[in-house]
Design a protein around this motif. Sequence first.
Motif, short mmCIF file in Angstrom:
data_model
loop_
_atom_site.label_atom_id
_atom_site.label_comp_id
_atom_site.label_asym_id
_atom_site.label_seq_id
_atom_site.Cartn_x
_atom_site.Cartn_y
_atom_site.Cartn_z
N VAL A 200 0.86 -1.18 0.00
CA VAL A 200 0.00 0.00 0.00
C VAL A 200 0.89 1.23 0.00
CG1 VAL A 200 -1.75 1.32 1.27
CG2 VAL A 200 -1.89 -1.18 1.18
N ASP A 201 0.68 2.12 -0.98
CA ASP A 201 1.44 3.36 -1.13
C ASP A 201 2.93 3.09 -1.24
OD1 ASP A 201 -0.71 5.25 -1.17
OD2 ASP A 201 -0.96 4.93 0.98
N GLY A 202 3.27 2.16 -2.14
CA GLY A 202 4.65 1.90 -2.47
C GLY A 202 5.09 2.76 -3.64
N ARG A 203 5.60 2.14 -4.71
CA ARG A 203 6.06 2.90 -5.88
C ARG A 203 4.90 3.68 -6.51
NH1 ARG A 203 6.46 5.57 -9.69
NH2 ARG A 203 7.95 5.47 -11.42
N PHE A 204 3.71 3.10 -6.54
CA PHE A 204 2.55 3.77 -7.13
C PHE A 204 1.59 4.20 -6.03
CE2 PHE A 204 4.23 1.06 -10.49
CZ PHE A 204 4.34 1.98 -11.53
N LYS A 205 1.60 5.48 -5.72
CA LYS A 205 0.78 6.02 -4.64
C LYS A 205 -0.55 6.56 -5.13
CE LYS A 205 5.04 7.49 -2.36
NZ LYS A 205 5.17 6.30 -1.52
N GLY A 206 -0.70 6.64 -6.45
CA GLY A 206 -1.91 7.20 -7.04
C GLY A 206 -1.55 8.25 -8.07
N GLY A 207 -2.16 8.15 -9.24
CA GLY A 207 -1.90 9.13 -10.29
C GLY A 207 -2.78 10.37 -10.15
N TYR A 208 -2.87 11.12 -11.22
CA TYR A 208 -3.60 12.39 -11.18
C TYR A 208 -5.05 12.20 -10.76
CZ TYR A 208 -6.01 16.58 -12.80
OH TYR A 208 -6.80 17.69 -12.87
N ILE A 209 -5.72 11.19 -11.29
CA ILE A 209 -7.14 11.02 -11.00
C ILE A 209 -7.35 10.74 -9.51
CG2 ILE A 209 -9.15 9.55 -11.41
CD1 ILE A 209 -8.27 9.33 -14.32
N THR A 210 -6.56 9.84 -8.95
CA THR A 210 -6.68 9.55 -7.52
C THR A 210 -6.41 10.80 -6.69
OG1 THR A 210 -5.89 7.31 -7.98
CG2 THR A 210 -5.88 8.01 -5.68
N PRO A 216 -11.90 12.96 0.59
CA PRO A 216 -12.74 12.35 1.62
C PRO A 216 -13.48 13.36 2.48
CG PRO A 216 -10.39 12.04 2.09
CD PRO A 216 -10.50 12.55 0.69
N GLU A 217 -12.92 14.56 2.64
CA GLU A 217 -13.60 15.58 3.44
C GLU A 217 -14.88 16.06 2.77
OE1 GLU A 217 -10.92 17.81 0.62
OE2 GLU A 217 -10.81 15.96 1.82
N LEU A 218 -15.02 15.80 1.47
CA LEU A 218 -16.22 16.17 0.72
C LEU A 218 -17.12 14.97 0.45
CD1 LEU A 218 -14.63 18.59 -1.92
CD2 LEU A 218 -15.70 19.17 0.27
N GLY A 219 -16.79 13.83 1.06
CA GLY A 219 -17.57 12.62 0.81
C GLY A 219 -17.26 11.98 -0.52
N GLN A 220 -16.04 12.15 -0.99
CA GLN A 220 -15.63 11.62 -2.29
C GLN A 220 -14.24 11.00 -2.13
OE1 GLN A 220 -16.63 13.86 -5.97
NE2 GLN A 220 -14.41 13.99 -6.26
N GLN A 221 -14.16 9.68 -2.22
CA GLN A 221 -12.91 8.97 -1.98
C GLN A 221 -12.37 8.36 -3.28
OE1 GLN A 221 -12.84 6.57 1.76
NE2 GLN A 221 -15.04 7.02 1.76
N ALA A 222 -11.08 8.09 -3.30
CA ALA A 222 -10.45 7.46 -4.45
C ALA A 222 -9.35 6.52 -3.99
CB ALA A 222 -9.87 8.52 -5.40
N VAL A 223 -9.31 5.34 -4.61
CA VAL A 223 -8.28 4.34 -4.36
C VAL A 223 -7.81 3.82 -5.71
CG1 VAL A 223 -7.80 2.04 -3.42
CG2 VAL A 223 -9.24 3.64 -2.13
N GLN A 224 -6.49 3.67 -5.87
CA GLN A 224 -5.93 3.13 -7.11
C GLN A 224 -5.37 1.74 -6.87
OE1 GLN A 224 -3.23 5.53 -9.77
NE2 GLN A 224 -1.74 3.95 -9.23
N LEU A 225 -5.59 0.85 -7.84
CA LEU A 225 -4.92 -0.45 -7.83
C LEU A 225 -4.12 -0.60 -9.12
CD1 LEU A 225 -4.27 -3.28 -6.82
CD2 LEU A 225 -6.39 -4.08 -7.89
N GLU A 226 -2.80 -0.68 -8.96
CA GLU A 226 -1.90 -1.00 -10.07
C GLU A 226 -1.56 -2.49 -9.93
OE1 GLU A 226 -0.59 -0.11 -13.38
OE2 GLU A 226 -0.16 1.77 -12.33
N MET A 227 -2.05 -3.29 -10.85
CA MET A 227 -1.90 -4.74 -10.78
C MET A 227 -0.95 -5.22 -11.87
SD MET A 227 -4.93 -7.62 -10.96
CE MET A 227 -5.70 -6.80 -12.37
N CYS A 228 -0.04 -6.10 -11.52
CA CYS A 228 0.90 -6.61 -12.50
C CYS A 228 0.20 -7.52 -13.51
CB CYS A 228 2.03 -7.37 -11.81
SG CYS A 228 3.20 -6.30 -10.95
N TYR A 229 0.66 -7.44 -14.76
CA TYR A 229 0.11 -8.29 -15.81
C TYR A 229 0.09 -9.76 -15.40
CZ TYR A 229 0.49 -4.65 -19.50
OH TYR A 229 0.35 -3.55 -20.28
N ARG A 230 1.13 -10.19 -14.67
CA ARG A 230 1.26 -11.61 -14.36
C ARG A 230 0.11 -12.14 -13.50
NH1 ARG A 230 5.40 -9.31 -10.94
NH2 ARG A 230 5.01 -9.70 -8.71
#
Length: 281
Positions: A200-210, A216-230
């Motif tokens: 969690v929050d390693g090399r990829f912490k979240g891009g522009y959209i995240t 969250p203070e506005l009731g709007q949350q974002a989570v990114q999942l970068e998944m390896c092809y394998r």
Amino acid sequence: MKHDVFELRRGRTPLLISMPHVGREIPEDQRHRYVERALGSEDTDWHLEPLYAPLAEQLGAGLLIPRYSRYLIDLNRPPEDTPMYPGASNTELCPTRFFTGEPLYRDGQAPDAEEKQRRVQTYWAPYHQALQGELQRLRQEHGHALLFEAHSIRSELPWLFEGRLPDLNIGTVEGKSCRQATRQAMEIVLSSQSDFSWVVDGRFKGGYITRQYGRPELGQQAVQLEMCYRCYMVEGEMGFTGYELDDACVERVRPVLSMLLQGYLLANPSRKSEGGQGGGA
């Protein structure tokens, strides 16, 4: 809802799954600019739509799916093209290199400032208008909105990062794009399984959209999942060896994805019945 540059499939819960890098098309009037290899859009987030679509249907989540390749414009980069990860190799708003570092464009054919701005207006802006509008609709209908950014990538890309990535890479911008309870729910799910390595929050912490839409203070949350092809396709030790889904891998990873999405929803139940409009801690 179908648009020239995206498709929005609305769900029945507060959850929206955005897949900004699954597009593969390059417009006919731009194809002459690119080297032949680029026309295959090899750095696509391959097959995420068929991987996630059954889960979205089951859980009542919406899907936002672009049509065009990230080689045309990267929907997960800021319009002013500032780097996401200072000090590391970064891909641009209008990328000029493959993930392996070689040039995407023929000599003298890379887009100039005017062409970049045209692409922002034609391709980037409509996607983000749809994303922002759908999140606002979800907040109005359910009291809050939950954005899940679905991505995938090769396990090893020396030009972008050192070594081999964990299988599943969750990004929450160091906990700023979602509630603490949401981050904990992701960690509980990942800790409960042993098939896939994770961080969690390693090399990829979240891009522009995240980063942009995780409020969250506005009731709007974002989570990114970068998944390896394998995790869901065939990938050899020395790199990517095929673009086809691996059925056995899909059977292993899809339940984990389902648990992540369910955990996201359970940690943030809809407040529709309470008549809430926004808010949230």
